[in-house]
Motif scaffolding. Structure first.
Motif, short mmCIF file in Angstrom:
data_model
loop_
_atom_site.label_atom_id
_atom_site.label_comp_id
_atom_site.label_asym_id
_atom_site.label_seq_id
_atom_site.Cartn_x
_atom_site.Cartn_y
_atom_site.Cartn_z
N ARG A 222 -11.03 64.58 -13.39
CA ARG A 222 -12.27 64.23 -14.09
C ARG A 222 -13.50 64.55 -13.26
N GLY A 223 -13.38 64.43 -11.94
CA GLY A 223 -14.54 64.61 -11.07
C GLY A 223 -15.30 63.31 -10.94
N GLY A 224 -16.53 63.37 -10.46
CA GLY A 224 -17.29 62.15 -10.21
C GLY A 224 -17.03 61.65 -8.80
N PHE A 225 -17.97 60.92 -8.25
CA PHE A 225 -17.87 60.52 -6.85
C PHE A 225 -16.85 59.42 -6.62
N GLU A 226 -16.87 58.37 -7.45
CA GLU A 226 -16.00 57.22 -7.21
C GLU A 226 -14.88 57.13 -8.24
N ILE A 227 -13.67 56.87 -7.76
CA ILE A 227 -12.52 56.54 -8.60
C ILE A 227 -12.16 55.10 -8.29
N ALA A 228 -12.54 54.17 -9.15
CA ALA A 228 -12.34 52.74 -8.88
C ALA A 228 -11.54 52.11 -10.02
N PHE A 229 -10.58 51.26 -9.67
CA PHE A 229 -9.75 50.60 -10.68
C PHE A 229 -9.08 49.37 -10.06
N PRO A 230 -8.67 48.40 -10.89
CA PRO A 230 -9.04 48.27 -12.30
C PRO A 230 -10.53 48.01 -12.45
N ARG A 231 -11.12 48.51 -13.52
CA ARG A 231 -12.57 48.47 -13.65
C ARG A 231 -13.11 47.05 -13.69
N ARG A 232 -12.35 46.14 -14.33
CA ARG A 232 -12.83 44.75 -14.40
C ARG A 232 -13.03 44.16 -13.01
N LEU A 233 -12.07 44.41 -12.12
CA LEU A 233 -12.17 43.87 -10.76
C LEU A 233 -13.26 44.58 -9.97
N ALA A 234 -13.31 45.90 -10.09
CA ALA A 234 -14.31 46.67 -9.33
C ALA A 234 -15.73 46.27 -9.72
N TRP A 235 -15.98 46.17 -11.03
CA TRP A 235 -17.33 45.82 -11.46
C TRP A 235 -17.68 44.37 -11.13
N LEU A 236 -16.69 43.48 -11.20
CA LEU A 236 -16.94 42.08 -10.82
C LEU A 236 -17.38 41.99 -9.36
N LEU A 237 -16.65 42.68 -8.46
CA LEU A 237 -17.00 42.64 -7.04
C LEU A 237 -18.34 43.31 -6.77
N LYS A 238 -18.63 44.38 -7.49
CA LYS A 238 -19.94 45.02 -7.34
C LYS A 238 -21.06 44.07 -7.73
N LEU A 239 -20.88 43.37 -8.86
CA LEU A 239 -21.89 42.43 -9.33
C LEU A 239 -22.06 41.25 -8.37
N LEU A 240 -20.94 40.73 -7.85
CA LEU A 240 -21.01 39.62 -6.90
C LEU A 240 -21.83 40.00 -5.67
N ASN A 241 -21.75 41.26 -5.27
CA ASN A 241 -22.49 41.68 -4.08
C ASN A 241 -23.98 41.86 -4.33
N LEU A 242 -24.42 41.70 -5.58
CA LEU A 242 -25.84 41.72 -5.89
C LEU A 242 -26.46 40.32 -5.79
N LEU A 243 -25.59 39.30 -5.68
CA LEU A 243 -26.07 37.92 -5.62
C LEU A 243 -26.67 37.61 -4.25
N PRO A 244 -27.55 36.61 -4.17
CA PRO A 244 -28.00 36.12 -2.86
C PRO A 244 -26.80 35.61 -2.07
N TYR A 245 -26.89 35.70 -0.75
CA TYR A 245 -25.76 35.32 0.10
C TYR A 245 -25.21 33.91 -0.18
N PRO A 246 -26.05 32.88 -0.34
CA PRO A 246 -25.47 31.54 -0.58
C PRO A 246 -24.57 31.52 -1.81
N ALA A 247 -25.00 32.18 -2.89
CA ALA A 247 -24.19 32.20 -4.11
C ALA A 247 -22.93 33.03 -3.91
N TYR A 248 -23.07 34.17 -3.23
CA TYR A 248 -21.91 35.03 -2.98
C TYR A 248 -20.85 34.29 -2.17
N PHE A 249 -21.25 33.66 -1.05
CA PHE A 249 -20.30 32.98 -0.19
C PHE A 249 -19.62 31.81 -0.92
#
Length: 264
Positions: A222-249
């Motif tokens: 397919r191409g593209g830079f990132e191959i990430a799976f399962p998508r639900r887990l990958a996107w959840l972790l990406k979103l969590l890393n957008l949170l302020p540190y107190p909420a993330y921890f």
């Protein structure tokens, strides 16, 4: 510049860390799709066994023993593959370990993990990228992990090595684009492999190594830079890393304790 998505007619595929787990499954999947696959690990007997198991597939697997922790070994492996099998068109740099650590920060395990997961991958990447850049054509994928997105309990050495690989590939992508080489990063979640079977904590959305291999090879095509799976887990972790540190921890700590992860 249009970056290539390499085909079996363009040359051979090369996989490091191919004696078991994701590397083994990707080698078989590529052979099913008609590739000649050169596989590398330290144990030649395991590589030769995998090559025999591929007999009868549209493609084939050939064994080339080597150690990713030795620069000369990586160069010799690539020389051997290209002199016998032809140019490496697709490289999947997959070798990695995840040793169980002792204490708060096990320096021996930390150094060993980075030597294989980061420096070992960089050795292979440097050697094969030099060849591809001279040809102005090629495709390289580096196996990292969703664990590299952010800090997780008990995963200091492994997580650091995978985060560094993501950063390395992000940095090198600019140069690779200009040289006509497609660079990709593979970020799997939990996959049922000999490595994960040594762990005792909960692994949500874990998948078989065969299914992971299909997703990875589909990503190559397919191409593209990132191959990430399962998508639900990958996107959840990406979103969590957008949170302020107190909420993330707070969220990660609660989830880890519920899942039985080791928090020192």
């Amino acid at each position: 510049m249009s970056l290539p998505r390499m085909q079996p007619s363009d040359g051979v595929a090369w996989i490091t860390g191919a004696s078991s787990g994701i590397g083994e499954a990707v080698a078989l999947e590529l052979a099913r799709r008609g590739w000649t696959v050169a596989i590398t690990a330290r144990r030649l007997d395991q590589l030769e066994d995998l090559a025999r198991r591929a007999e009868g597939l549209p493609g084939r697997i050939v064994a080339h023993a080597g150690d990713v922790t030795e620069t000369d070994s990586m160069k010799a492996v690539i020389d051997g593959i290209e002199s016998v099998q032809g140019p490496i068109a697709l490289a999947f740099l997959n070798a990695g370990i995840a040793p169980n650590s002792k204490g708060v920060l096990d320096i021996e395990a930390f150094e060993r993990t980075l030597a294989v997961n980061l420096v070992g991958v960089a050795r292979g990447l440097s050697a094969v990228l030099e060849r591809m850049a001279l040809r102005g054509r090629g495709q390289i994928a580096v196996n990292a992990s969703v664990a590299g997105y952010g800090g997780l309990p008990g995963g200091s050495a492994y997580g650091v090595s995978k985060a560094a690989l993501i950063h390395l590939c992000e940095t090198l992508k600019f140069t690779c684009d200009k040289r006509g080489v497609r660079l990709q990063i593979v970020n799997p979640g939990w996959v049922d492999t000999p490595l994960t079977r040594t762990k005792s904590f909960s692994m949500p959305l874990i998948m078989s190594q065969e299914e992971a291999a299909r997703r990875i090879v589909d990503g190559f095509a397919r191409g593209g830079f990132e191959i990430a799976f399962p998508r639900r887990l990958a996107w959840l972790l990406k979103l969590l890393n957008l949170l302020p540190y107190p909420a993330y921890f707070w969220i990660i700590d609660k989830a880890a304790r519920r899942g039985g992860a080791k928090v020192l």
